[in-house]
Design a protein around this motif. Structure first.
Motif, mmCIF file in Angstrom:
data_model
loop_
_atom_site.group_PDB
_atom_site.id
_atom_site.type_symbol
_atom_site.label_atom_id
_atom_site.label_comp_id
_atom_site.label_asym_id
_atom_site.label_seq_id
_atom_site.Cartn_x
_atom_site.Cartn_y
_atom_site.Cartn_z
ATOM 1 N N GLY A 28 -6.859 -67.474 -4.359
ATOM 2 C CA GLY A 28 -7.411 -68.453 -3.437
ATOM 3 C C GLY A 28 -8.071 -69.647 -4.107
ATOM 4 O O GLY A 28 -8.685 -70.459 -3.438
ATOM 5 N N THR A 29 -7.953 -69.781 -5.414
ATOM 6 C CA THR A 29 -8.528 -70.936 -6.092
ATOM 7 C C THR A 29 -7.420 -71.898 -6.497
ATOM 8 O O THR A 29 -6.243 -71.539 -6.502
ATOM 9 C CB THR A 29 -9.314 -70.527 -7.358
ATOM 10 N N SER A 30 -7.792 -73.106 -6.829
ATOM 11 C CA SER A 30 -6.794 -74.109 -7.178
ATOM 12 C C SER A 30 -6.869 -74.507 -8.643
ATOM 13 O O SER A 30 -6.443 -75.579 -9.015
ATOM 14 C CB SER A 30 -6.979 -75.355 -6.309
ATOM 15 N N GLY A 31 -7.408 -73.640 -9.496
ATOM 16 C CA GLY A 31 -7.496 -73.952 -10.916
ATOM 17 C C GLY A 31 -6.141 -73.901 -11.587
ATOM 18 O O GLY A 31 -5.198 -73.296 -11.077
ATOM 19 N N ARG A 32 -6.047 -74.552 -12.740
ATOM 20 C CA ARG A 32 -4.797 -74.574 -13.485
ATOM 21 C C ARG A 32 -5.134 -74.615 -14.965
ATOM 22 O O ARG A 32 -5.961 -75.400 -15.391
ATOM 23 C CB ARG A 32 -3.980 -75.796 -13.090
ATOM 24 N N VAL A 33 -4.477 -73.783 -15.752
ATOM 25 C CA VAL A 33 -4.648 -73.771 -17.199
ATOM 26 C C VAL A 33 -3.428 -74.441 -17.807
ATOM 27 O O VAL A 33 -2.308 -74.011 -17.577
ATOM 28 C CB VAL A 33 -4.779 -72.329 -17.749
ATOM 29 N N CYS A 34 -3.656 -75.503 -18.555
ATOM 30 C CA CYS A 34 -2.567 -76.216 -19.219
ATOM 31 C C CYS A 34 -2.559 -75.814 -20.678
ATOM 32 O O CYS A 34 -3.500 -76.099 -21.415
ATOM 33 C CB CYS A 34 -2.740 -77.720 -19.070
ATOM 34 N N ALA A 35 -1.502 -75.141 -21.098
ATOM 35 C CA ALA A 35 -1.345 -74.751 -22.502
ATOM 36 C C ALA A 35 -0.628 -75.889 -23.210
ATOM 37 O O ALA A 35 0.580 -76.051 -23.098
ATOM 38 C CB ALA A 35 -0.546 -73.454 -22.605
ATOM 39 N N GLY A 36 -1.395 -76.703 -23.901
ATOM 40 C CA GLY A 36 -0.835 -77.856 -24.590
ATOM 41 C C GLY A 36 -0.204 -77.469 -25.908
ATOM 42 O O GLY A 36 -0.642 -76.531 -26.564
ATOM 43 N N HIS A 37 0.840 -78.198 -26.288
ATOM 44 C CA HIS A 37 1.486 -77.955 -27.574
ATOM 45 C C HIS A 37 1.871 -79.282 -28.199
ATOM 46 O O HIS A 37 2.138 -80.259 -27.515
ATOM 47 C CB HIS A 37 2.700 -77.031 -27.442
#
Length: 169
Positions: free
Chosen positions: A49-58
């Motif tokens: 129910g949350t709108s978080g996002r983890v961006c794994a940068g490379h």
């Protein structure tokens, strides 16, 4: 231990504490610990129910190994909140935002072109199968109940544009 660069559990906990990760956060994680930090961040950010996002940068053209993320028993919402994106694309989008360009419109046009290319490739595959006499239609495989994909999504151009907004940090 070598796959995680000898990161201890107390160091990982301290890292997450100082990063102030919680629901609706959108951290950019660049790591070389096999996906351990990405998975731990996703577990904190990706609550139902949350709108978080983890961006794994490379840094390169291809994402670093995120094998540990695939091996962990993440919930479906935690797994869906992880996207991978090249740092160059994020920096280019941020620069376009600074210049005042309409990054969202450019991302939408790029996604339309990508979808058209995928559709064209699928049509070519169907034609090739028909020419070879294969009668099997291209339909998704039936999956067993409870099956979950281990694949992590690559950030679409619109996601990159959203992550690069000045309001997102």
């Amino acid at each position: 231990p070598a796959t995680t660069n000898w990161m201890r559990y107390d160091a990982l906990g301290l890292l997450l504490l100082h990063a102030n990760l919680g629901a609706n956060a959108q951290p950019l994680v660049v790591e070389s610990c096999g996906g351990l930090v990405v998975a731990a961040a996703a577990e904190r950010v990706g609550a139902e129910g949350t709108s978080g996002r983890v961006c794994a940068g490379h840094a390169g053209a291809h994402c670093n190994s995120l094998d540990i993320t695939k091996l962990m028993n993440l919930s479906e919402s935690a797994r869906n909140c992880v996207v991978t994106a090249p740092l160059t694309a994020l920096l280019e989008a941020r620069e376009r935002w600074k210049r005042g360009e309409d990054v969202d419109a450019a991302a939408a046009a790029e996604e339309t072109a990508l979808a058209a290319a995928r559709e064209k490739a699928l049509d070519a595959k169907r034609l090739k199968m028909e020419a070879e006499g294969e009668q099997t239609p291209l339909v998704p495989k039936e999956r067993a109940e409870g099956w979950r994909s281990k694949r992590l999504a690559t950030a679409s151009p619109s996601v990159v544009a959203h992550l690069a907004r000045p309001s997102e940090g």
